[in-house]
Write a protein that holds these residues in place. Structure first.
Motif, PDB file in Angstrom:
ATOM      1  N   GLY A 142      37.789  -7.261  76.690  1.00 58.06           N
ATOM      2  CA  GLY A 142      38.096  -7.938  75.440  1.00 58.06           C
ATOM      3  C   GLY A 142      38.059  -7.032  74.232  1.00 58.06           C
ATOM      4  O   GLY A 142      38.902  -7.137  73.335  1.00 58.06           O
ATOM      5  N   ALA A 143      37.097  -6.109  74.182  1.00 59.94           N
ATOM      6  CA  ALA A 143      37.003  -5.195  73.041  1.00 59.94           C
ATOM      7  C   ALA A 143      38.185  -4.225  73.017  1.00 59.94           C
ATOM      8  O   ALA A 143      38.685  -3.875  71.943  1.00 59.94           O
ATOM      9  N   ILE A 144      38.626  -3.799  74.189  1.00 55.02           N
ATOM     10  CA  ILE A 144      39.798  -2.923  74.265  1.00 55.02           C
ATOM     11  C   ILE A 144      41.024  -3.651  73.716  1.00 55.02           C
ATOM     12  O   ILE A 144      41.827  -3.086  72.948  1.00 55.02           O
ATOM     13  N   GLU A 155      45.024  -4.528  69.246  1.00 55.23           N
ATOM     14  CA  GLU A 155      45.582  -5.438  68.244  1.00 55.23           C
ATOM     15  C   GLU A 155      45.369  -4.885  66.837  1.00 55.23           C
ATOM     16  O   GLU A 155      46.243  -4.998  65.968  1.00 55.23           O
ATOM     17  N   GLY A 156      44.209  -4.259  66.615  1.00 55.47           N
ATOM     18  CA  GLY A 156      43.945  -3.657  65.318  1.00 55.47           C
ATOM     19  C   GLY A 156      44.871  -2.490  65.028  1.00 55.47           C
ATOM     20  O   GLY A 156      45.366  -2.334  63.892  1.00 55.47           O
ATOM     21  N   ASN A 164      33.714  -3.143  64.113  1.00 51.01           N
ATOM     22  CA  ASN A 164      34.030  -3.850  65.343  1.00 51.01           C
ATOM     23  C   ASN A 164      35.340  -3.313  65.916  1.00 51.01           C
ATOM     24  O   ASN A 164      36.038  -2.531  65.243  1.00 51.01           O
ATOM     25  N   PRO A 165      35.702  -3.689  67.135  1.00 50.96           N
ATOM     26  CA  PRO A 165      36.906  -3.105  67.747  1.00 50.96           C
ATOM     27  C   PRO A 165      38.172  -3.264  66.911  1.00 50.96           C
ATOM     28  O   PRO A 165      38.965  -2.316  66.792  1.00 50.96           O
ATOM     29  N   GLY A 190      40.400  -0.146  65.343  1.00 53.73           N
ATOM     30  CA  GLY A 190      41.820  -0.023  65.636  1.00 53.73           C
ATOM     31  C   GLY A 190      42.671  -0.080  64.387  1.00 53.73           C
ATOM     32  O   GLY A 190      43.606   0.708  64.220  1.00 53.73           O
ATOM     33  N   PHE A 191      42.344  -1.008  63.487  1.00 55.30           N
ATOM     34  CA  PHE A 191      43.137  -1.145  62.267  1.00 55.30           C
ATOM     35  C   PHE A 191      43.120   0.138  61.454  1.00 55.30           C
ATOM     36  O   PHE A 191      44.158   0.591  60.961  1.00 55.30           O
ATOM     37  N   GLU A 192      41.934   0.741  61.319  1.00 58.58           N
ATOM     38  CA  GLU A 192      41.840   1.964  60.523  1.00 58.58           C
ATOM     39  C   GLU A 192      42.601   3.110  61.178  1.00 58.58           C
ATOM     40  O   GLU A 192      43.242   3.906  60.495  1.00 58.58           O
ATOM     41  N   MET A 193      42.552   3.184  62.511  1.00 57.16           N
ATOM     42  CA  MET A 193      43.357   4.212  63.185  1.00 57.16           C
ATOM     43  C   MET A 193      44.835   3.987  62.936  1.00 57.16           C
ATOM     44  O   MET A 193      45.571   4.912  62.570  1.00 57.16           O
TER      45      MET A 193
END
Length: 422
Positions: free
Chosen positions: A66-68, A73-74, A14-15, A19-22
């Motif tokens: 919202g996904a962006i 945030e991730g 999910n978004p 983001g978190f992994e990046m």
């Protein structure tokens, strides 16, 4: 660390997970990207990072998908586990909106930074009739050095895609993309665009949604056209590998032109090609041969020979012929850019002699390759020549202001990356 190849990373989920992994994987690269872009933004426009944050939040925060938002945030959450100086949502958002902010600040002057060379072909102009897309990024070595990453994203919603990028960006930034539906895309920034309009959505979001949700050239183009601001005005070269179709979308703030064909090619070298868009440019295209024109004419010479494939495309990207001089002469007028050894000012981009910028990479993807999930990538100049900071500054101390942000640009081998889509 010696950077002489692209780093490849697959992200999925999910978004927030993407983001978190990046953020967690590329924390050092995100720090470098933030610092170098803050440095050059201040140098070019005399504006602080806080100014950019205020501009971004005031004009665009309410438009964000919202996904962006979740992916940003991730990134922040993943990065802040690294122990490096902490960042927040505003930092990553501003980094992505920077491309719009530069266009906003350049409006009225047309002093935008056009760069890159690209071409796309299909039908009789390629060996097999397949789509071929090739691109070399021209960028200042002290910011372009951040873009040595190829990321495959497999989102929970939308199509899987690949992009070259600098970690911290949600779009490519260079731009080079392809997705599992066989859509391929690149761009070169248009020189001299003096317009901008607030009220749309930032280009980083439109590009990200385009590559993640498009199955046709029209799909991709509509994402760019709708809610347009004129930020990052470009020639977009777009291909449909499934239907062997190619297109060019030339777009400024108020006007755009979309052309498509199933047999032929399009070339792009920062030159405004259509009269509708020239209304928004302060450049007069006369008979003088400058960087934009010289590269454009040279690409036409080479593509008109036909028989294009991945290997011949590599040679075109490495080409050093100066059309204006009718001889081989690497510099501002060659497809493989070498501004750092160029003694002449260019009337379009107004960069001074020996400015440390030029080609920093080469990328090629075919339509069938995009459908299979594979491409070819080369970090460093397409011709394999290298740039050494200390040697350069010993001859050109006037660029010592670049400080630690200027780095060596090494040249690696071509990397064939076959990742598939499953």
């Amino acid at each position: 660390m010696k950077r002489d190849k692209f780093l490849f990373k697959e992200l999925s989920g999910n978004p927030f997970q993407i983001g978190f992994e990046m953020g967690n994987t590329f924390s050092n690269e995100i720090r470098r990207t933030l610092d170098s872009f803050a440095f050059i933004f201040s140098h070019d426009y005399s504006k602080s990072w806080n100014w950019l944050i205020d501009f971004s939040n005031k004009n665009f925060l309410h438009t964000i998908d919202g996904a962006i938002r979740e992916e940003i945030e991730g990134i922040v959450k993943g990065y802040n586990q690294s122990g490096l100086p902490e960042i927040n949502f505003d930092d990553i958002f501003a980094l992505n909106v920077l491309f719009d902010a530069e266009s906003f600040l350049s409006a009225g002057t047309g002093n935008n930074q056009g760069s890159c060379t690209s071409f796309i072909a299909t039908g009789d102009y390629t060996k097999t009739g397949d789509v071929i897309l090739a691109h070399t990024t021209w960028w200042r070595y002290f910011t372009g050095i951040n873009f040595n990453v190829i990321i495959k994203i497999k989102p929970d919603e939308g199509y899987s895609f690949v992009m070259q990028t600098a970690p911290g960006l949600l779009f490519s930034g260079t731009d080079f993309y392809y997705n599992e539906k066989g859509i391929v895309a690149s761009e070169t920034t248009l020189d001299g665009i003096h317009t901008y309009k607030l009220g749309g959505t930032p280009i980083f979001q439109r590009l990200r949604l385009a590559i993640q949700n498009s199955a046709t050239i029209d799909d991709f183009s509509n994402f760019i056209i709708n809610d347009n601001t004129g930020g990052y005005s470009n020639d977009y070269l777009i291909g449909d590998g499934k239907n062997k179709e190619i297109g060019i979308l030339e777009i400024a703030s108020f006007n755009h032109v979309l052309m498509k064909k199933n047999n032929g090619y399009f070339a792009s070298s920062n030159l405004v090609q259509f009269d509708e868009i020239r209304k928004e440019s302060n450049i007069v295209y006369d008979d003088s041969i400058n960087s934009d024109n010289s590269r454009f004419y040279r690409i036409h010479e080479l593509l008109n020979n036909g028989g294009l494939d991945v290997e011949t495309s590599k040679g075109i990207l490495a080409d050093h012929y100066d059309y204006s001089l009718k001889k081989y002469n690497p510099g501002k007028n060659s497809i493989c850019g070498h501004r750092d050894i160029e003694p002449n000012l260019d009337v379009f981009d107004k960069k001074p002699p020996f400015y440390p910028t030029g080609s920093i990479d080469a990328k090629i993807v075919s339509g069938n390759g995009a459908l299979r999930g594979e491409g070819e990538f080369k970090w460093g100049k397409p011709c394999s020549e290298e740039f050494y900071k200390e040697d350069f500054l010993s001859h050109h101390p006037e660029y010592s202001w670049t400080g630690n942000f200027l780095e060596d640009v090494y040249s690696g081998n071509w990397q064939f990356i076959s990742h598939g889509w499953k």
